[in-house]
Motif scaffolding. Structure first.
Motif, PDB file in Angstrom:
ATOM      1  N   LYS A   1     -22.547  22.622  25.620  1.00  0.00           N
ATOM      2  CA  LYS A   1     -21.381  22.843  24.757  1.00  0.00           C
ATOM      3  C   LYS A   1     -20.658  24.135  25.132  1.00  0.00           C
ATOM      4  N   LEU A   2     -21.414  25.188  25.447  1.00  0.00           N
ATOM      5  CA  LEU A   2     -20.810  26.465  25.822  1.00  0.00           C
ATOM      6  C   LEU A   2     -20.000  26.326  27.107  1.00  0.00           C
ATOM      7  N   ARG A   3     -20.557  25.660  28.107  1.00  0.00           N
ATOM      8  CA  ARG A   3     -19.830  25.480  29.377  1.00  0.00           C
ATOM      9  C   ARG A   3     -18.555  24.660  29.186  1.00  0.00           C
ATOM     10  N   LYS A   4     -18.613  23.633  28.324  1.00  0.00           N
ATOM     11  CA  LYS A   4     -17.414  22.833  28.038  1.00  0.00           C
ATOM     12  C   LYS A   4     -16.359  23.693  27.342  1.00  0.00           C
ATOM     13  N   LEU A   5     -16.806  24.527  26.416  1.00  0.00           N
ATOM     14  CA  LEU A   5     -15.891  25.407  25.691  1.00  0.00           C
ATOM     15  C   LEU A   5     -15.247  26.419  26.642  1.00  0.00           C
ATOM     16  N   LEU A   6     -16.052  27.007  27.521  1.00  0.00           N
ATOM     17  CA  LEU A   6     -15.530  27.965  28.501  1.00  0.00           C
ATOM     18  C   LEU A   6     -14.505  27.295  29.412  1.00  0.00           C
ATOM     19  N   GLU A   7     -14.816  26.093  29.856  1.00  0.00           N
ATOM     20  CA  GLU A   7     -13.902  25.350  30.720  1.00  0.00           C
ATOM     21  C   GLU A   7     -12.606  25.018  29.986  1.00  0.00           C
ATOM     22  N   HIS A   8     -12.717  24.648  28.724  1.00  0.00           N
ATOM     23  CA  HIS A   8     -11.545  24.284  27.921  1.00  0.00           C
ATOM     24  C   HIS A   8     -10.580  25.469  27.784  1.00  0.00           C
ATOM     25  N   TYR A   9     -11.126  26.682  27.575  1.00  0.00           N
ATOM     26  CA  TYR A   9     -10.277  27.859  27.386  1.00  0.00           C
ATOM     27  C   TYR A   9     -10.050  28.651  28.678  1.00  0.00           C
ATOM     28  N   GLY A  10     -10.672  28.246  29.775  1.00  0.00           N
ATOM     29  CA  GLY A  10     -10.441  28.912  31.060  1.00  0.00           C
ATOM     30  C   GLY A  10     -11.114  30.267  31.179  1.00  0.00           C
ATOM     31  N   PHE A  11     -12.247  30.440  30.552  1.00  0.00           N
ATOM     32  CA  PHE A  11     -12.985  31.699  30.643  1.00  0.00           C
ATOM     33  C   PHE A  11     -14.237  31.513  31.485  1.00  0.00           C
ATOM     34  N   SER A  12     -14.758  32.648  31.986  1.00  0.00           N
ATOM     35  CA  SER A  12     -16.021  32.626  32.717  1.00  0.00           C
ATOM     36  C   SER A  12     -17.069  33.359  31.881  1.00  0.00           C
ATOM     37  N   LEU A  13     -18.298  33.310  32.320  1.00  0.00           N
ATOM     38  CA  LEU A  13     -19.362  34.016  31.597  1.00  0.00           C
ATOM     39  C   LEU A  13     -19.118  35.526  31.601  1.00  0.00           C
ATOM     40  N   LYS A  14     -18.536  36.056  32.680  1.00  0.00           N
ATOM     41  CA  LYS A  14     -18.233  37.494  32.738  1.00  0.00           C
ATOM     42  C   LYS A  14     -17.223  37.877  31.665  1.00  0.00           C
ATOM     43  N   HIS A  15     -16.216  37.009  31.460  1.00  0.00           N
ATOM     44  CA  HIS A  15     -15.235  37.284  30.409  1.00  0.00           C
ATOM     45  C   HIS A  15     -15.922  37.379  29.050  1.00  0.00           C
ATOM     46  N   ILE A  16     -16.818  36.466  28.784  1.00  0.00           N
ATOM     47  CA  ILE A  16     -17.499  36.436  27.499  1.00  0.00           C
ATOM     48  C   ILE A  16     -18.354  37.682  27.309  1.00  0.00           C
ATOM     49  N   VAL A  17     -19.066  38.093  28.345  1.00  0.00           N
ATOM     50  CA  VAL A  17     -19.880  39.302  28.247  1.00  0.00           C
ATOM     51  C   VAL A  17     -18.989  40.511  27.978  1.00  0.00           C
ATOM     52  N   ASN A  18     -17.842  40.599  28.658  1.00  0.00           N
ATOM     53  CA  ASN A  18     -16.921  41.719  28.439  1.00  0.00           C
ATOM     54  C   ASN A  18     -16.331  41.700  27.035  1.00  0.00           C
ATOM     55  N   ILE A  19     -16.125  40.525  26.476  1.00  0.00           N
ATOM     56  CA  ILE A  19     -15.595  40.424  25.115  1.00  0.00           C
ATOM     57  C   ILE A  19     -16.668  40.836  24.106  1.00  0.00           C
ATOM     58  N   LEU A  20     -17.873  40.329  24.291  1.00  0.00           N
ATOM     59  CA  LEU A  20     -18.942  40.594  23.333  1.00  0.00           C
ATOM     60  C   LEU A  20     -19.527  42.001  23.454  1.00  0.00           C
ATOM     61  N   GLU A  21     -19.619  42.509  24.663  1.00  0.00           N
ATOM     62  CA  GLU A  21     -20.180  43.834  24.887  1.00  0.00           C
ATOM     63  C   GLU A  21     -19.295  44.636  25.834  1.00  0.00           C
TER      64      GLU A  21
ATOM     65  N   GLN B   1     -18.800  47.775  26.077  1.00  0.00           N
ATOM     66  CA  GLN B   1     -19.412  49.011  26.565  1.00  0.00           C
ATOM     67  C   GLN B   1     -20.252  48.766  27.808  1.00  0.00           C
ATOM     68  N   THR B   2     -20.764  47.564  28.005  1.00  0.00           N
ATOM     69  CA  THR B   2     -21.542  47.244  29.202  1.00  0.00           C
ATOM     70  C   THR B   2     -20.654  47.333  30.435  1.00  0.00           C
ATOM     71  N   ALA B   3     -19.451  46.807  30.350  1.00  0.00           N
ATOM     72  CA  ALA B   3     -18.515  46.879  31.474  1.00  0.00           C
ATOM     73  C   ALA B   3     -18.087  48.315  31.725  1.00  0.00           C
ATOM     74  N   ALA B   4     -17.959  49.109  30.654  1.00  0.00           N
ATOM     75  CA  ALA B   4     -17.544  50.497  30.810  1.00  0.00           C
ATOM     76  C   ALA B   4     -18.637  51.336  31.458  1.00  0.00           C
ATOM     77  N   ARG B   5     -19.882  50.940  31.292  1.00  0.00           N
ATOM     78  CA  ARG B   5     -20.998  51.687  31.867  1.00  0.00           C
ATOM     79  C   ARG B   5     -21.093  51.536  33.369  1.00  0.00           C
ATOM     80  N   ARG B   6     -20.596  50.465  33.921  1.00  0.00           N
ATOM     81  CA  ARG B   6     -20.712  50.245  35.359  1.00  0.00           C
ATOM     82  C   ARG B   6     -19.343  50.027  35.993  1.00  0.00           C
ATOM     83  N   PRO B   7     -18.534  51.089  36.068  1.00  0.00           N
ATOM     84  CA  PRO B   7     -17.220  50.935  36.696  1.00  0.00           C
ATOM     85  C   PRO B   7     -17.374  50.621  38.184  1.00  0.00           C
ATOM     86  N   ALA B   8     -16.443  49.846  38.682  1.00  0.00           N
ATOM     87  CA  ALA B   8     -16.522  49.367  40.062  1.00  0.00           C
ATOM     88  C   ALA B   8     -16.312  50.481  41.078  1.00  0.00           C
ATOM     89  N   THR B   9     -15.497  51.485  40.757  1.00  0.00           N
ATOM     90  CA  THR B   9     -15.174  52.516  41.729  1.00  0.00           C
ATOM     91  C   THR B   9     -15.813  53.860  41.412  1.00  0.00           C
TER      92      THR B   9
END
Length: 121
Positions: free
Chosen positions: A39-59, A61-69
């Motif tokens: 169900k989660l994968r169908k929902l993600l596909e329906h709205y065009g999101f990836s698992l990374k998007h969901i993690v960034n939305i839910l947490e 601060q996790t993305a802020a802790r590991r900046p790419a540059t």
């Protein structure tokens, strides 16, 4: 080990793994997880999101802790400045590493041990 013994051992392991697989198939917890993932994968596909998007939305601060540059934090102590003085020419070389052009030329000409003796303490 003979081929026959190896075959029987692999056959035994396969039977054990098939038994474990059948036990998992009947597990209600596994069925719920599979249903949720589907169900989660169908929902993600329906709205065009990836698992990374969901993690960034839910947490976020996790993305802020590991900046790419972000530069790597070094725990190494800084190198000491070494000062060499050529006794014949009076020329002074200041370096923090051994890759100095003049220092290399001196070592090639006079030898590394002699040049290391020129270092001021």
């Amino acid at each position: 080990m003979s081929k026959l013994a190896e075959y029987r051992q692999l056959e035994k392991h396969l039977a054990e793994q098939l038994q474990a697989l059948e036990a998992l198939k009947g597990d209600d917890g596994l069925k719920k997880e599979i249903e949720f993932e589907t169900k989660l994968r169908k929902l993600l596909e329906h709205y065009g999101f990836s698992l990374k998007h969901i993690v960034n939305i839910l947490e976020p601060q996790t993305a802020a802790r590991r900046p790419a540059t972000a530069p790597a934090v070094s725990t190494r102590k800084p190198r000491e400045l070494k000062v060499y003085k050529n006794p014949t020419t009076g020329e002074v070389v200041k370096t923090k590493g051994g890759n100095h052009k003049v220092l290399k030329a001196w070592k090639a000409e006079h030898g590394a041990e002699v040049v290391e003796g020129w270092m001021k303490k």
